[in-house]
Design a protein around this motif. Sequence first.
Motif, mmCIF file in Angstrom:
data_model
loop_
_atom_site.group_PDB
_atom_site.id
_atom_site.type_symbol
_atom_site.label_atom_id
_atom_site.label_comp_id
_atom_site.label_asym_id
_atom_site.label_seq_id
_atom_site.Cartn_x
_atom_site.Cartn_y
_atom_site.Cartn_z
ATOM 1 N N ILE A 151 40.679 40.186 39.589
ATOM 2 C CA ILE A 151 39.580 41.131 39.861
ATOM 3 C C ILE A 151 38.982 41.617 38.549
ATOM 4 O O ILE A 151 37.757 41.633 38.368
ATOM 5 C CB ILE A 151 40.082 42.336 40.677
ATOM 6 C CG1 ILE A 151 40.482 41.921 42.090
ATOM 7 C CG2 ILE A 151 39.004 43.423 40.745
ATOM 8 C CD1 ILE A 151 41.155 43.039 42.877
ATOM 9 N N ILE A 154 37.118 38.730 36.666
ATOM 10 C CA ILE A 154 35.824 38.426 37.285
ATOM 11 C C ILE A 154 34.834 39.559 37.012
ATOM 12 O O ILE A 154 33.681 39.319 36.632
ATOM 13 C CB ILE A 154 35.999 38.189 38.796
ATOM 14 C CG1 ILE A 154 36.767 36.878 39.041
ATOM 15 C CG2 ILE A 154 34.647 38.156 39.507
ATOM 16 C CD1 ILE A 154 37.249 36.701 40.473
ATOM 17 N N SER A 155 35.284 40.791 37.193
ATOM 18 C CA SER A 155 34.397 41.946 36.997
ATOM 19 C C SER A 155 33.875 42.007 35.567
ATOM 20 O O SER A 155 32.700 42.329 35.330
ATOM 21 C CB SER A 155 35.140 43.238 37.344
ATOM 22 O OG SER A 155 35.489 43.260 38.715
ATOM 23 N N VAL A 211 37.252 43.754 49.864
ATOM 24 C CA VAL A 211 36.341 43.652 48.712
ATOM 25 C C VAL A 211 35.343 44.803 48.749
ATOM 26 O O VAL A 211 35.049 45.420 47.705
ATOM 27 C CB VAL A 211 35.601 42.302 48.713
ATOM 28 C CG1 VAL A 211 34.496 42.289 47.648
ATOM 29 C CG2 VAL A 211 36.573 41.148 48.454
ATOM 30 N N ARG A 215 34.460 47.526 45.935
ATOM 31 C CA ARG A 215 33.075 47.702 45.477
ATOM 32 C C ARG A 215 32.639 49.165 45.599
ATOM 33 O O ARG A 215 31.869 49.659 44.768
ATOM 34 C CB ARG A 215 32.145 46.811 46.308
ATOM 35 C CG ARG A 215 30.670 46.923 45.945
ATOM 36 C CD ARG A 215 29.839 45.900 46.699
ATOM 37 N NE ARG A 215 28.429 45.960 46.287
ATOM 38 C CZ ARG A 215 27.516 45.027 46.584
ATOM 39 N NH1 ARG A 215 27.880 43.973 47.299
ATOM 40 N NH2 ARG A 215 26.274 45.161 46.170
ATOM 41 N N THR A 221 35.393 48.006 39.423
ATOM 42 C CA THR A 221 34.590 47.118 40.258
ATOM 43 C C THR A 221 33.229 47.729 40.558
ATOM 44 O O THR A 221 32.211 47.022 40.615
ATOM 45 C CB THR A 221 35.327 46.810 41.571
ATOM 46 O OG1 THR A 221 36.712 46.605 41.320
ATOM 47 C CG2 THR A 221 34.771 45.555 42.223
ATOM 48 N N GLN A 238 29.879 39.401 44.668
ATOM 49 C CA GLN A 238 30.469 39.628 45.990
ATOM 50 C C GLN A 238 31.143 38.359 46.507
ATOM 51 O O GLN A 238 32.294 38.384 46.958
ATOM 52 C CB GLN A 238 29.390 40.082 46.973
ATOM 53 C CG GLN A 238 29.861 40.293 48.400
ATOM 54 C CD GLN A 238 30.582 41.609 48.610
ATOM 55 O OE1 GLN A 238 30.378 42.558 47.866
ATOM 56 N NE2 GLN A 238 31.443 41.655 49.615
ATOM 57 N N GLU A 240 32.171 35.754 44.818
ATOM 58 C CA GLU A 240 33.293 35.345 43.978
ATOM 59 C C GLU A 240 34.547 36.165 44.316
ATOM 60 O O GLU A 240 35.651 35.611 44.424
ATOM 61 C CB GLU A 240 32.919 35.513 42.508
ATOM 62 C CG GLU A 240 33.841 34.775 41.558
ATOM 63 C CD GLU A 240 33.321 34.708 40.135
ATOM 64 O OE1 GLU A 240 34.120 34.307 39.257
ATOM 65 O OE2 GLU A 240 32.149 35.066 39.887
ATOM 66 N N LEU A 241 34.370 37.456 44.528
ATOM 67 C CA LEU A 241 35.514 38.300 44.878
ATOM 68 C C LEU A 241 36.015 38.011 46.294
ATOM 69 O O LEU A 241 37.224 37.999 46.542
ATOM 70 C CB LEU A 241 35.145 39.774 44.728
ATOM 71 C CG LEU A 241 35.006 40.282 43.290
ATOM 72 C CD1 LEU A 241 34.508 41.721 43.273
ATOM 73 C CD2 LEU A 241 36.326 40.174 42.534
ATOM 74 N N GLU A 242 35.094 37.764 47.225
ATOM 75 C CA GLU A 242 35.530 37.436 48.581
ATOM 76 C C GLU A 242 36.349 36.147 48.591
ATOM 77 O O GLU A 242 37.376 36.060 49.283
ATOM 78 C CB GLU A 242 34.327 37.310 49.512
ATOM 79 C CG GLU A 242 33.719 38.646 49.907
ATOM 80 C CD GLU A 242 32.600 38.510 50.926
ATOM 81 O OE1 GLU A 242 32.434 37.398 51.473
ATOM 82 O OE2 GLU A 242 31.903 39.510 51.181
#
Length: 270
Positions: A151, A154-155, A211, A215, A221, A238, A240-242
């Motif tokens: 997480i 990616i963030s 997610v 968010r 995030t 969104q 990518e995290l899902e």
Amino acid sequence: MNPNKLLWEKGDFTIIAKTMRQSGTELVSTFGIQPGMKVLDLGCGDGTTAIPAALLGAHVQGVDIATNLVAAGNARIKAEQVPYCSITEGDATDLRDLGSESFDLAVSIFGAMFAPRPFDVAKELVRVVKPGGRIIMGNWIPGDPTLVAQILRISSAYTPPPPADFVSPMLWGVEEKVTERFTAAGIDAKNIRFTKTPFTFRAACSPAEFVHQFRSFYGPTMNAFEAAEKNGKADELQHELEALFESQNKSGDNSQTVVTATFLLVEATK
């Protein structure tokens, strides 16, 4: 305003913390807590580990930098009638209100790792613990393939570069860095132990909804989505995290999310 305080007062971390309760309790049960033991929980949030420690009979002082989380934690303590437990506001880099050699055990699970000036954090943890006392930290591991490290990875790709003097909190998940910080504070390196340990998040919702909770309520995030929206990349973040949450969900039921993340458990004896 302290930027670390702003980060953790953003949103409502208690929503995420609710998915951590069971694992927090299970983790605390391994700390060897005895009735009457004096315990500091640093960066305690709303009490995910502080309250279970008190329920084992410890006298627990929680400290957190976020005013809203201090209030939420004390409300939980009152509502659940938890004895010998209170939470106050404070900064992990400067525990000036706590006396030296006051605690048998100092704990920080995914808390103090996010404070700036890590050498000051280590110095304060060592200072407030009695001779022969212990320090236990739980820190996320950089580059780890499991949930939280991913997480944050990616963030970070969607947020502006940090200031030149920024020290990544993820370095608390590197054994050599932890050893360097605690030995500088006076701990003998042979008295520091490391274990890679699982921690499970349990959310009564789908991965996509989980997610959405990150968010909406988790500061890092939230910042990533705000930056991504300015660049027209919020949908990309969104998705990518899902994909991450769905791939790591072990519940076997899309209406539930059960994800295990690996962290570095640090135990240092003064």
